[in-house]
Design a protein around this motif. Sequence first.
Motif, PDB file in Angstrom:
ATOM      1  N   VAL A  53       0.862  -1.179   0.000  1.00  8.85           N
ATOM      2  CA  VAL A  53       0.000   0.000   0.000  1.00  8.85           C
ATOM      3  C   VAL A  53       0.895   1.224   0.000  1.00  8.85           C
ATOM      4  O   VAL A  53       1.948   1.226   0.629  1.00  8.85           O
ATOM      5  CB  VAL A  53      -0.903   0.008   1.266  1.00  8.85           C
ATOM      6  N   LYS A  54       0.474   2.245  -0.733  1.00 12.13           N
ATOM      7  CA  LYS A  54       1.201   3.512  -0.650  1.00 12.13           C
ATOM      8  C   LYS A  54       0.241   4.569  -0.147  1.00 12.13           C
ATOM      9  O   LYS A  54      -0.972   4.492  -0.331  1.00 12.13           O
ATOM     10  CB  LYS A  54       1.825   3.898  -1.985  1.00 12.13           C
ATOM     11  N   LEU A  55       0.819   5.542   0.502  1.00 15.62           N
ATOM     12  CA  LEU A  55       0.043   6.599   1.124  1.00 15.62           C
ATOM     13  C   LEU A  55       0.021   7.800   0.200  1.00 15.62           C
ATOM     14  O   LEU A  55       1.064   8.270  -0.244  1.00 15.62           O
ATOM     15  CB  LEU A  55       0.707   6.958   2.458  1.00 15.62           C
ATOM     16  N   ALA A  68      -5.124   8.828   1.408  1.00 21.12           N
ATOM     17  CA  ALA A  68      -5.712   7.739   0.635  1.00 21.12           C
ATOM     18  C   ALA A  68      -4.700   6.608   0.658  1.00 21.12           C
ATOM     19  O   ALA A  68      -3.498   6.832   0.501  1.00 21.12           O
ATOM     20  CB  ALA A  68      -5.994   8.183  -0.798  1.00 21.12           C
ATOM     21  N   TYR A  69      -5.165   5.423   0.913  1.00 23.21           N
ATOM     22  CA  TYR A  69      -4.310   4.232   0.933  1.00 23.21           C
ATOM     23  C   TYR A  69      -4.542   3.481  -0.371  1.00 23.21           C
ATOM     24  O   TYR A  69      -5.586   2.862  -0.561  1.00 23.21           O
ATOM     25  CB  TYR A  69      -4.640   3.354   2.140  1.00 23.21           C
ATOM     26  N   VAL A  70      -3.574   3.574  -1.262  1.00 20.91           N
ATOM     27  CA  VAL A  70      -3.713   3.023  -2.605  1.00 20.91           C
ATOM     28  C   VAL A  70      -2.894   1.741  -2.712  1.00 20.91           C
ATOM     29  O   VAL A  70      -1.712   1.715  -2.333  1.00 20.91           O
ATOM     30  CB  VAL A  70      -3.234   4.055  -3.658  1.00 20.91           C
ATOM     31  N   LEU A  71      -3.525   0.692  -3.233  1.00 12.14           N
ATOM     32  CA  LEU A  71      -2.803  -0.561  -3.433  1.00 12.14           C
ATOM     33  C   LEU A  71      -1.769  -0.386  -4.533  1.00 12.14           C
ATOM     34  O   LEU A  71      -2.054   0.190  -5.584  1.00 12.14           O
ATOM     35  CB  LEU A  71      -3.758  -1.689  -3.827  1.00 12.14           C
ATOM     36  N   THR A  72      -0.580  -0.870  -4.285  1.00 10.70           N
ATOM     37  CA  THR A  72       0.477  -0.871  -5.293  1.00 10.70           C
ATOM     38  C   THR A  72       0.274  -2.102  -6.181  1.00 10.70           C
ATOM     39  O   THR A  72      -0.520  -2.984  -5.838  1.00 10.70           O
ATOM     40  CB  THR A  72       1.856  -0.969  -4.613  1.00 10.70           C
TER      41      THR A  72
END
Length: 115
Positions: A53-55, A68-72
Amino acid sequence: MTRSQLQEDMHFRILRLLQENPEMSQRDLAKSVGVSVGRMNYVLGALVDKGLVKLGNFTAAKDKRRYAYVLTPKGIARKAALTRAFLIRKMEEYEALKEEIDNLISELGEKTPSA
């Protein structure tokens, strides 16, 4: 269920929720998964450290910034693997439960349980 399976289930549920709604707050995630906000903060940090996850930032409202927590790509691949493992485990649990129900029905000498 082992501690490892519980951790995998939690990661699966979090990754699934974040893929559907990256703007979920830690509080909302914690409530959905059934853990404390502190625990959620710790788990999200671990998912970020693992590169799953990236912030990112997004604007929630005027003058307010939220994360927002975006899946890598690695996170998406891990979620797919966790989904497979989760599904297999739940199917095995279902079959075991179904067998137990069938055995109990047989013990009662009935075709279907009655209330």
